[in-house]
Design an enzyme around this catalytic site. Structure first.
Site, PDB file in Angstrom:
ATOM      1  N   HIS A   1      34.614 -26.263  17.667  1.00  0.00           N
ATOM      2  CA  HIS A   1      34.570 -27.460  18.450  1.00  0.00           C
ATOM      3  C   HIS A   1      35.985 -27.920  17.779  1.00  0.00           C
ATOM      4  CE1 HIS A   1      30.960 -27.613  20.581  1.00  0.00           C
ATOM      5  NE2 HIS A   1      30.366 -26.835  19.608  1.00  0.00           N
TER       6      HIS A   1
ATOM      7  N   ASP B   1      34.289 -34.089  23.468  1.00  0.00           N
ATOM      8  CA  ASP B   1      33.756 -32.919  23.457  1.00  0.00           C
ATOM      9  C   ASP B   1      32.641 -33.082  24.517  1.00  0.00           C
ATOM     10  OD1 ASP B   1      33.280 -30.415  21.658  1.00  0.00           O
ATOM     11  OD2 ASP B   1      31.505 -31.066  22.202  1.00  0.00           O
TER      12      ASP B   1
HETATM   13 BR1  BUP Z   1      35.486 -17.477   9.990  1.00  0.00          BR
HETATM   14  C1  BUP Z   1      37.092 -18.171  10.734  1.00  0.00           C
HETATM   15  N1  BUP Z   1      39.441 -18.315  10.325  1.00  0.00           N
HETATM   16  O1  BUP Z   1      37.912 -17.469   8.711  1.00  0.00           O
HETATM   17  P1  BUP Z   1      34.451 -19.517  17.423  1.00  0.00           P
HETATM   18  C2  BUP Z   1      37.213 -18.711  11.899  1.00  0.00           C
HETATM   19  N2  BUP Z   1      38.812 -18.930  12.439  1.00  0.00           N
HETATM   20  O2  BUP Z   1      40.831 -19.109  11.938  1.00  0.00           O
HETATM   21  P2  BUP Z   1      32.387 -20.187  15.740  1.00  0.00           P
HETATM   22  C3  BUP Z   1      39.930 -18.723  11.460  1.00  0.00           C
HETATM   23  O3  BUP Z   1      37.818 -20.674  13.916  1.00  0.00           O
HETATM   24  P3  BUP Z   1      31.045 -21.818  17.740  1.00  0.00           P
HETATM   25  C4  BUP Z   1      38.265 -17.841   9.942  1.00  0.00           C
HETATM   26  O4  BUP Z   1      40.229 -18.431  14.938  1.00  0.00           O
HETATM   27  C5  BUP Z   1      38.398 -19.568  15.831  1.00  0.00           C
HETATM   28  O5  BUP Z   1      39.519 -20.431  16.298  1.00  0.00           O
HETATM   29  C6  BUP Z   1      38.784 -18.861  14.724  1.00  0.00           C
HETATM   30  O6  BUP Z   1      35.558 -20.461  16.684  1.00  0.00           O
HETATM   31  C7  BUP Z   1      38.896 -19.731  13.589  1.00  0.00           C
HETATM   32  O7  BUP Z   1      33.186 -19.279  16.511  1.00  0.00           O
HETATM   33  C8  BUP Z   1      37.498 -20.433  15.250  1.00  0.00           C
HETATM   34  O8  BUP Z   1      35.338 -18.131  17.630  1.00  0.00           O
HETATM   35  C9  BUP Z   1      36.063 -19.919  15.287  1.00  0.00           C
HETATM   36  O9  BUP Z   1      34.208 -20.293  18.952  1.00  0.00           O
HETATM   37  O10 BUP Z   1      32.065 -21.550  16.642  1.00  0.00           O
HETATM   38  O11 BUP Z   1      33.105 -20.574  14.526  1.00  0.00           O
HETATM   39  O12 BUP Z   1      31.114 -19.446  15.728  1.00  0.00           O
HETATM   40  O13 BUP Z   1      29.810 -21.264  17.337  1.00  0.00           O
HETATM   41  O14 BUP Z   1      31.071 -23.454  18.092  1.00  0.00           O
HETATM   42  O15 BUP Z   1      31.558 -21.048  18.902  1.00  0.00           O
END
Ligand code: BUP
Length: 448
Positions: free
Chosen positions: A18, A115
């Site tokens: 988020h 959000d």
């Molecule tokens: Br882990 C990780 N580095 O090591 P998502 C994640 N990310 O840059 P999530 C990194 O965090 P929700 C790491 O690029 C993305 O922008 C990744 O968001 C970055 O999944 C973000 O993909 C992660 O939406 O969140 O973390 O499970 O459950 O809210 O979707």
């Protein structure tokens, strides 16, 4: 760029998934001439959130940080045992504390973008002030459509259905709907319902997707009553120029490495981690694996060797790199050595893979991720083995996983169609592209 003068406050909710899209939007508005304030809460759940916030404000000195202290969590009647959801509930119950802080901002605020999970609180908070409200949706248009449909969904008997039919979206299989969503006494379900019912109060619903990627779902959202949806994605990286910190990657051949990550808040079971490791070894693919042992990073202390065994690490040393802790995922996905991505399909990960044209092997674990996996498949960005179901409900064996890993790395047609997705993503961000033009119009409307 021309300074249009509007002052916009951005209000993200809990968790990196988020926070990051808000920081990206903040940097994009700043670069396009807006005055920007980001509202941040104290304390955050994860170390990743506090680390990223400090680094972000250091590299964006024009952007103001408005920090406020949360009230202690008060248990409500809703079922909630997830540390990130508890934080969401806590933020929602603390929102009124913001009122005096917002009035003291200078120049006065034109708009506040919060959000989705804060829509009802924030629209109430500023209802008597000349501040327009917007929501930023951090999931897919497809999942947003399902959320907008939830009030109706809760009224029909779903017990014996395989799928539900949302007008203009087509069928969504019951197995893709997170079970918590169908239980009104669960925080997840109750929060969606209450925020959906406030959507008509906001001036627009910004969403991190783009027309050509989710055209039907975006149209379906409009036809299902949310006609002020504004697809302005894919949001851009705010530190693209930074290096990825992994010299190992530079030594690998083009498109040879499979990147494996299940996001910032999912830890696979110990057994599934071992099967995944064995699958990587069996597949013969080179790999870069971000390994997590717990939901919240502060509590995730186990070493790689303890999780997989020292002999596994030793055997796979030449082929793969296993990392514990935060990596720069966008920079990694942008690296020429990356040829595929095993992903839980958190929406940010999906949209990053789309922007960078990396073929995805979708393995959803919870929440919006199954619906997002459907988007990946439909858009030609990746493969999804539906039979694997939700993560943690059954153990998927090494043979099956290895087979799919090889497929995602070798499927030439998939590589071409993922490249087409990337080209469209790039196009929409150019001056006359759909998303960029919409963002420009939005910035102008902030003044009116
Ligand atoms: Br882990 C990780 N580095 O090591 P998502 C994640 N990310 O840059 P999530 C990194 O965090 P929700 C790491 O690029 C993305 O922008 C990744 O968001 C970055 O999944 C973000 O993909 C992660 O939406 O969140 O973390 O499970 O459950 O809210 O979707």
């Amino acid at each position: 760029s021309e300074n249009v003068g509007a002052h916009i406050a951005l209000f993200p909710c809990a968790g990196m998934g988020h926070l990051l899209p808000f920081l990206r939007l903040a940097a994009m508005l700043d670069a396009r001439g807006c005055a920007v304030t980001v509202i941040t809460v104290k304390p955050t759940v994860s170390a990743a959130e506090s680390d990223h916030l400090s680094a972000f404000f250091t590299i964006h000195p024009r952007i103001t940080r408005l920090e406020f202290q949360l009230l202690p969590y008060q248990k409500s009647g809703l079922r909630n045992d997830d540390p990130f959801f508890i934080q969401m509930e806590t933020i929602a119950t603390s929102v009124h504390l913001l009122r005096p802080l917002l009035s003291s901002l200078s120049p006065p605020l034109s708009a506040i973008v919060s959000d989705f999970t804060l829509t009802s609180q924030v629209t109430d908070l500023v209802s008597d002030l000349p501040i327009s409200t917007y929501t930023l949706m951090t999931s897919s248009a497809a999942f947003f459509c399902l959320m907008a449909y939830l009030p109706k969904l809760l009224q029909i008997d779903v017990a014996n259905r395989d799928a539900i039919e949302i007008p203009d979206l087509g069928p969504i299989s019951m197995s893709s709907i997170p079970p918590k969503m169908l239980d009104p006494s669960d925080f997840f379900s109750a929060f969606i319902s209450s925020n959906v019912s406030s959507l008509h109060k906001v001036k627009g619903v910004l969403i991190n997707t783009f027309n050509s990627f989710e055209s039907e779902a975006i149209e379906a959202v409009r036809r299902n009553g949310v006609d002020h949806i504004l697809p302005i994605g894919p949001l851009e990286s705010y530190d693209a120029k930074k290096a990825h910190d992994l010299p190992w990657l530079d030594e690998q051949p083009p498109e040879s490495v499979l990147f494996v990550s299940f996001g910032s808040r999912t830890a696979l079971s110990k057994e599934q981690i071992r099967e995944l490791g064995a699958a990587l070894e069996k597949s013969g693919c080179r790999f870069l694996w971000v390994l997590k042992g717990g939901k919240v990073d502060k509590e995730d202390k186990e070493e790689v060797e303890d999780m997989l065994g020292a002999s596994f690490v030793e055997r796979t040393k030449k082929k793969g790199l296993i990392v514990k802790g935060w990596v720069k995922q966008e920079q990694i996905l942008a690296h020429p050595a990356i040829g595929g991505f095993v992903s839980h399909c958190g929406w940010n990960s999906v949209i990053e893979a789309a922007r960078l044209g990396v073929p995805v092997l979708a393995w959803p674990q919870h929440g919006d991720q199954s619906v997002n996996a459907g988007v990946v498949e439909k858009a030609g960005l990746g493969l999804w083995v539906r039979e694997w179901g939700w993560g943690q409900t059954k153990l998927i064996g090494r043979e099956e996983i290895a087979e799919k890993m090889i497929e995602v790395m070798q499927d030439e047609k998939l590589r071409v169609s993922a490249g087409e997705v990337r080209a469209k993503a790039k196009e929409t961000r150019e001056v006359d592209g759909d998303s960029e033009a919409l963002l420009q119009r939005l910035i102008h409307s902030f003044n009116n």
